[in-house]
Design an enzyme around this catalytic site. Structure first.
Site, PDB file in Angstrom:
ATOM      1  N   GLY A 162      88.994  -3.995 -32.626  1.00  0.00           N
ATOM      2  CA  GLY A 162      89.967  -4.534 -31.671  1.00  0.00           C
ATOM      3  C   GLY A 162      89.281  -5.143 -30.475  1.00  0.00           C
ATOM      4  O   GLY A 162      88.352  -5.928 -30.582  1.00  0.00           O
ATOM      5  N   GLY A 163      89.753  -4.734 -29.291  1.00  0.00           N
ATOM      6  CA  GLY A 163      89.236  -5.292 -28.046  1.00  0.00           C
ATOM      7  C   GLY A 163      87.747  -5.062 -27.870  1.00  0.00           C
ATOM      8  O   GLY A 163      87.084  -5.791 -27.130  1.00  0.00           O
ATOM      9  N   GLY A 204      70.962 -40.137 -36.716  1.00  0.00           N
ATOM     10  CA  GLY A 204      71.513 -39.499 -35.519  1.00  0.00           C
ATOM     11  C   GLY A 204      70.729 -38.248 -35.172  1.00  0.00           C
ATOM     12  O   GLY A 204      70.633 -37.862 -34.000  1.00  0.00           O
ATOM     13  N   ALA A 205      70.158 -37.613 -36.192  1.00  0.00           N
ATOM     14  CA  ALA A 205      69.416 -36.384 -35.938  1.00  0.00           C
ATOM     15  C   ALA A 205      68.192 -36.664 -35.059  1.00  0.00           C
ATOM     16  O   ALA A 205      67.754 -35.800 -34.298  1.00  0.00           O
ATOM     17  CB  ALA A 205      69.003 -35.750 -37.257  1.00  0.00           C
TER      18      ALA A 205
HETATM   19  C1  HXC Z   1      91.995   7.199 -28.812  1.00  0.00           C
HETATM   20  C2  HXC Z   1      90.615   7.495 -30.592  1.00  0.00           C
HETATM   21  C3  HXC Z   1      90.617   6.099 -30.847  1.00  0.00           C
HETATM   22  C4  HXC Z   1      91.376   5.280 -29.985  1.00  0.00           C
HETATM   23  C5  HXC Z   1      89.374   7.054 -32.322  1.00  0.00           C
HETATM   24  N1  HXC Z   1      89.849   8.032 -31.529  1.00  0.00           N
HETATM   25  N2  HXC Z   1      89.852   5.869 -31.932  1.00  0.00           N
HETATM   26  N3  HXC Z   1      91.313   8.020 -29.585  1.00  0.00           N
HETATM   27  N4  HXC Z   1      92.044   5.874 -28.976  1.00  0.00           N
HETATM   28  N5  HXC Z   1      91.390   3.977 -30.136  1.00  0.00           N
HETATM   29  C6  HXC Z   1      89.542   9.452 -31.619  1.00  0.00           C
HETATM   30  C7  HXC Z   1      90.122  10.144 -32.833  1.00  0.00           C
HETATM   31  O1  HXC Z   1      91.411  10.561 -32.557  1.00  0.00           O
HETATM   32  C8  HXC Z   1      89.149  11.301 -33.016  1.00  0.00           C
HETATM   33  O2  HXC Z   1      89.478  12.300 -32.065  1.00  0.00           O
HETATM   34  C9  HXC Z   1      87.835  10.721 -32.593  1.00  0.00           C
HETATM   35  O3  HXC Z   1      88.138   9.593 -31.780  1.00  0.00           O
HETATM   36  C10 HXC Z   1      86.991  10.250 -33.759  1.00  0.00           C
HETATM   37  O4  HXC Z   1      87.780   9.408 -34.597  1.00  0.00           O
HETATM   38  P1  HXC Z   1      87.790   9.556 -36.185  1.00  0.00           P
HETATM   39  O5  HXC Z   1      88.895   8.712 -36.666  1.00  0.00           O
HETATM   40  O6  HXC Z   1      87.788  11.001 -36.553  1.00  0.00           O
HETATM   41  O7  HXC Z   1      86.376   8.961 -36.537  1.00  0.00           O
HETATM   42  P2  HXC Z   1      85.951   8.012 -37.741  1.00  0.00           P
HETATM   43  O8  HXC Z   1      86.485   8.570 -39.029  1.00  0.00           O
HETATM   44  O9  HXC Z   1      84.477   7.835 -37.618  1.00  0.00           O
HETATM   45  O10 HXC Z   1      86.685   6.611 -37.486  1.00  0.00           O
HETATM   46  C11 HXC Z   1      86.378   5.850 -36.347  1.00  0.00           C
HETATM   47  C12 HXC Z   1      87.342   4.665 -36.197  1.00  0.00           C
HETATM   48  C13 HXC Z   1      88.816   5.184 -36.271  1.00  0.00           C
HETATM   49  C14 HXC Z   1      87.080   3.643 -37.325  1.00  0.00           C
HETATM   50  C15 HXC Z   1      87.058   3.978 -34.875  1.00  0.00           C
HETATM   51  O11 HXC Z   1      88.964   6.282 -35.382  1.00  0.00           O
HETATM   52  C16 HXC Z   1      89.811   4.137 -35.919  1.00  0.00           C
HETATM   53  O12 HXC Z   1      90.171   3.303 -36.761  1.00  0.00           O
HETATM   54  N6  HXC Z   1      90.290   4.214 -34.654  1.00  0.00           N
HETATM   55  C17 HXC Z   1      91.337   3.302 -34.202  1.00  0.00           C
HETATM   56  C18 HXC Z   1      90.847   1.882 -34.058  1.00  0.00           C
HETATM   57  C19 HXC Z   1      91.866   0.980 -33.427  1.00  0.00           C
HETATM   58  O13 HXC Z   1      92.818   0.569 -34.083  1.00  0.00           O
HETATM   59  N7  HXC Z   1      91.761   0.866 -32.105  1.00  0.00           N
HETATM   60  C20 HXC Z   1      92.709   0.106 -31.276  1.00  0.00           C
HETATM   61  C21 HXC Z   1      92.352  -1.330 -31.406  1.00  0.00           C
HETATM   62  S1  HXC Z   1      93.435  -2.334 -30.524  1.00  0.00           S
HETATM   63  P3  HXC Z   1      89.130  13.847 -32.273  1.00  0.00           P
HETATM   64  O14 HXC Z   1      89.829  14.537 -31.168  1.00  0.00           O
HETATM   65  O15 HXC Z   1      89.610  14.186 -33.623  1.00  0.00           O
HETATM   66  O16 HXC Z   1      87.639  13.955 -32.165  1.00  0.00           O
HETATM   67  C22 HXC Z   1      92.563  -2.824 -29.240  1.00  0.00           C
HETATM   68  C23 HXC Z   1      93.315  -3.803 -28.437  1.00  0.00           C
HETATM   69  C24 HXC Z   1      92.482  -4.416 -27.357  1.00  0.00           C
HETATM   70  O17 HXC Z   1      91.483  -2.455 -29.047  1.00  0.00           O
HETATM   71  C25 HXC Z   1      92.708  -5.884 -27.371  1.00  0.00           C
HETATM   72  C26 HXC Z   1      92.012  -6.575 -26.261  1.00  0.00           C
HETATM   73  C27 HXC Z   1      91.809  -8.032 -26.594  1.00  0.00           C
END
Ligand code: HXC
Length: 512
Positions: free
Chosen positions: A168-169, A402-403
Site C-alpha cells: 500500500g502506502g 537521433g541517438a
Molecule cells: C495494523 C498490522 C498491519 C496494519 C500487519 N499488522 N499489518 N497492524 N495495521 N497495516 C499486524 C498484524 O495484525 C500482526 O499483529 C503483525 O502486524 C504481523 O502481521 P502478520 O500478518 O502476522 O505477519 P505476516 O504473516 O508476515 O504478514 C505481513 C503482511 C500482512 C503481508 C504485511 O500483515 C498484511 O497483509 N498486512 C496488511 C497490509 C495492508 O493491506 N495494509 C494497508 C495498506 S493500505 P500481531 O499483534 O499478531 O503481532 C495503505 C494505504 C496508504 O497503506 C495509501 C497511501 C497512498
C-alpha cells in the site's frame, strides 16, 4: 523505583519493541530486527536515538491497551564511514511496522533535521502499510512523508532499503526517494497484494512473483539494487553513500589514488574487427575507471544501457554507456528511462557525467511506438540537455541517427567530446544508407548485390569515421583507445570548477 531506575526501565522496554516473542518470530523468518539493522549500518557507537518514548494516540479497537514505546519505528542519527547520516528503521514487531500518526511524525521530524543539516537520510522499510486501526489519520501521516520526500528530493540524498513487506502506502515514499534496494526472497513491494489482485483481476500470483526483488530489479525497474541478504543490502547502502555528497551544495568525497602509468593497452584490443560484433562495454569501463571502483546501478534492468558510479583519479563520476553486448546497445523505452533518471541524479548532486557511446539508434517497432518511445526517449534527451555538471563523451564505435544527438552530444551541452578512430558518426549504418539513397542505381544494375556493396563502401568511406564530425568541431579530439583514461583524467580535472546555469524558471517540464 527511583528516577534513574524509571529511565532505565523505560529504555529497556523501548529496546524490546513488540516483545521478545515477536523478535524471535522475526529472526525465525531470517530477518534482522530494526535495531540490528541500524547496528550493522552505522559506525560503531555513533547512533543516537530520537523519540524512543513516543507512543501512538489511538484509542479505537482497544488500542489504548496496546502501546509500545517508539511506536514501530526507530529513528535517529549517527555516522556511516565517518559521515553524518540520518536513519529510520521500521520495527515489524510493533503492529507489523505499520504506519501510525506518531510513527509518521517521527519520520517527518528526522527528515526535517536531515534537510536543515544537509545530510543523507536512509529508510530501512519493513511495514504492513497504513495502521489499519487508525484510518485516515495514518493516511495523512503517509501523505506528510510523501510531501517531505518531494521537498527533500535533489536537496539531500534519500535511500530506501526494503527489508520486508512494503504494501500500500509503504511503497510510495521509497518510490520518491533516489534509490531503492531490495533483499531477495524476503522483501516485497506492491500497491495491492496478491489477495486484492485475485479479487479484482482473477490473477493468481505469489508475493514474490507480484513484487519480489527479482521482479522489481529486472521487469519493472522499481528497484535499483538487490542483495542476497540484509547484511549485503546494508553493505550496498554504505558503498552507494561513498560515491555521493552529503547534499546538493557539496561535492562527493574524493579518495586517495596512486598516480601511475595511465596508458591502458587492453583498451586497444576491445573493439571487434566487424562493426556488427558485440563486445562488453563493462570491459571498457573497468579499464578506464580506478581499479575496482565501478559500482553498477540498475544492473538487471534495460541491460542495453549500463549506468553506475565509478572513480576517476579518486573522484566520483557517473557513467552512462550503451551496451553493444545486449540488443546491440539500442536505445529503447526502458533504457531511456533508466539512463535519464541516473543522469538527473548525478546532476542533482554534482557528480560529473562520463558517457561511452556505441549505439545503432532507437529501437523500431509498434511495441516501442505504441508505448511512447517518443516521450520516453525525450526524457533522456531532456535530462542531458538540462545537466550542468561536467560532461564528457567518448564515442567508441557507432553514433547513429537521433541517438548521436541524445547521447551527450556537443550540441546538447557536453563539454568534451572524444572519439576513438573506430567511431562511425552518421545518420545511419552504411548498408541502410546505401539502400535508401542509391535505391534506383542499385535496382538498375545487373548485379544488385555487388552494386549495394560498392555503394555501401562509398558511404562508409565518407561517413563511417570520426573525422567528418571532428572537421566541424562536434568532436574535440580523436584519441587512441589506450589514451582514454589519461585524457579523461585531464578533461575532468580541467572541468572541475565548471559553472553553468539554467535560465530562470519555476521548473522545467520534463516529458514524464
Ligand atoms: C495494523 C498490522 C498491519 C496494519 C500487519 N499488522 N499489518 N497492524 N495495521 N497495516 C499486524 C498484524 O495484525 C500482526 O499483529 C503483525 O502486524 C504481523 O502481521 P502478520 O500478518 O502476522 O505477519 P505476516 O504473516 O508476515 O504478514 C505481513 C503482511 C500482512 C503481508 C504485511 O500483515 C498484511 O497483509 N498486512 C496488511 C497490509 C495492508 O493491506 N495494509 C494497508 C495498506 S493500505 P500481531 O499483534 O499478531 O503481532 C495503505 C494505504 C496508504 O497503506 C495509501 C497511501 C497512498
Amino acid at each position: 523505583m527511583n528516577k534513574r531506575e524509571q529511565l532505565e526501565s523505560l529504555r529497556a522496554q523501548s529496546l524490546l519493541g513488540g516483545g521478545q516473542d515477536r523478535i524471535d518470530a522475526q529472526h525465525k523468518k531470517g530477518k534482522l530486527t530494526a535495531r540490528e539493522r541500524i547496528h550493522f549500518l552505522m559506525d560503531e557507537g555513533s547512533f543516537e536515538e530520537i523519540g524512543a518514548f513516543v507512543q501512538h494516540r489511538s484509542s479505537d479497537f482497544g488500542m489504548e491497551k496496546q502501546k509500545f514505546l517508539g511506536d514501530g519505528v526507530v529513528t535517529g542519527y549517527g555516522t556511516v564511514n565517518g559521515r553524518l547520516t540520518y536513519v529510520f528503521s521500521q520495527d515489524f514487531t510493533v503492529f507489523g511496522g505499520s504506519l501510525s500518526e506518531t510513527h509518521a511524525e517521527k519520520i517527518c521530524k528526522l527528515m526535517d533535521l536531515a534537510m536543515k543539516n544537509g545530510a543523507p537520510i536512509i529508510g530501512l522499510n519493513d511495514s504492513g502499510g497504513a495502521r489499519i486501526q487508525e484510518g485516515v489519520v495514518s493516511l495523512g501521516g503517509y501523505a506528510d512523508i510523501f510531501y517531505k520526500n518531494t521537498m527533500a528530493s535533489g536537496v539531500i540524498p534519500q535511500l530506501s532499503a526494503i527489508m520486508g513487506p512494503c504494501a500500500g502506502g509503504a511503497v510510495y515514499s521509497p518510490a520518491i526517494t533516489d534509490y531503492i534496494l531490495m533483499v531477495e526472497n524476503s522483501s516485497y513491494m506492491f500497491v495491492t497484494g496478491p489477495n486484492v489482485v485475485k479479487t479484482v483481476t482473477h490473477e493468481e500470483v505469489s508475493s514474490e512473483d507480484l513484487g519480489g526483488a527479482s521482479v522489481h530489479s529486472a521487469k519493472s525497474g522499481v528497484a535499483h539494487f538487490t542483495a542476497a541478504n540484509e547484511i549485503e543490502s546494508i553493505q550496498q547502502l554504505k558503498k552507494l553513500l561513498s560515491y555521493i555528497p552529503q547534499n546538493c551544495e557539496e561535492k562527493a568525497p574524493s579518495y586517495p589514488y596512486e598516480k601511475g602509468d595511465e596508458v591502458r593497452m587492453k583498451l586497444a584490443g576491445i573493439i571487434p574487427e566487424s562493426a556488427n560484433q558485440p563486445y562488453d562495454i563493462r570491459e571498457v569501463i573497468s579499464e578506464v575507471a580506478d581499479e575496482g571502483s565501478f559500482f553498477e546501478v540498475h544492473k538487471d534492468f534495460a541491460e542495453n544501457i549500463v549506468v553506475g558510479f565509478a572513480r576517476l583519479a579518486g573522484r566520483s563520476i557517473g557513467i552512462v554507456a550503451n551496451q553493444p553486448a545486449f540488443l546491440a546497445g539500442v536505445l529503447d523505452i526502458h533504457s531511456s528511462q533508466k539512463a535519464a533518471r541516473f543522469v538527473r541524479f548525478c546532476d542533482c548532486f554534482n557528480i560529473p557525467l562520463l558517457v561511452f557511446e556505441d549505439v545503432p539508434g532507437f529501437l523500431p517497432g509498434t511495441d516501442q511506438e505504441w508505448n511512447a518511445i517518443i516521450t520516453n526517449g525525450a526524457k533522456l534527451l531532456y535530462a542531458f540537455c538540462e545537466a550542468t555538471v561536467p560532461r564528457v563523451t567518448v564515442i567508441t564505435r557507432k553514433a547513429y541517427g537521433g541517438a548521436y544527438d541524445v547521447m551527450n552530444s556537443k550540441h546538447i551541452g557536453a563539454d568534451m567530446n572524444l572519439a576513438w578512430p573506430t567511431a562511425e558518426i552518421a545518420v545511419m549504418g552504411a548498408k541502410g544508407a546505401a539502400e535508401i539513397i542509391f535505391k534506383r542505381q542499385i535496382d538498375a544494375s545487373e548485379n544488385k548485390e555487388e552494386a549495394l556493396k560498392a555503394k555501401e563502401a562509398e558511404y562508409g568511406a565518407l561517413f563511417a569515421n570520426p573525422y567528418r564530425a571532428a572537421e566541424r568541431g562536434f568532436i574535440d579530439d580523436v584519441i587512441l583507445p589506450e589514451e582514454t583514461r589519461s585524457k579523461l583524467i585531464k578533461a575532468f580535472s580541467m572541468l572541475e570548477n565548471k559553472v553553468a546555469n539554467l535560465p530562470r524558471k519555476k521548473h522545467g517540464n520534463i516529458p514524464l
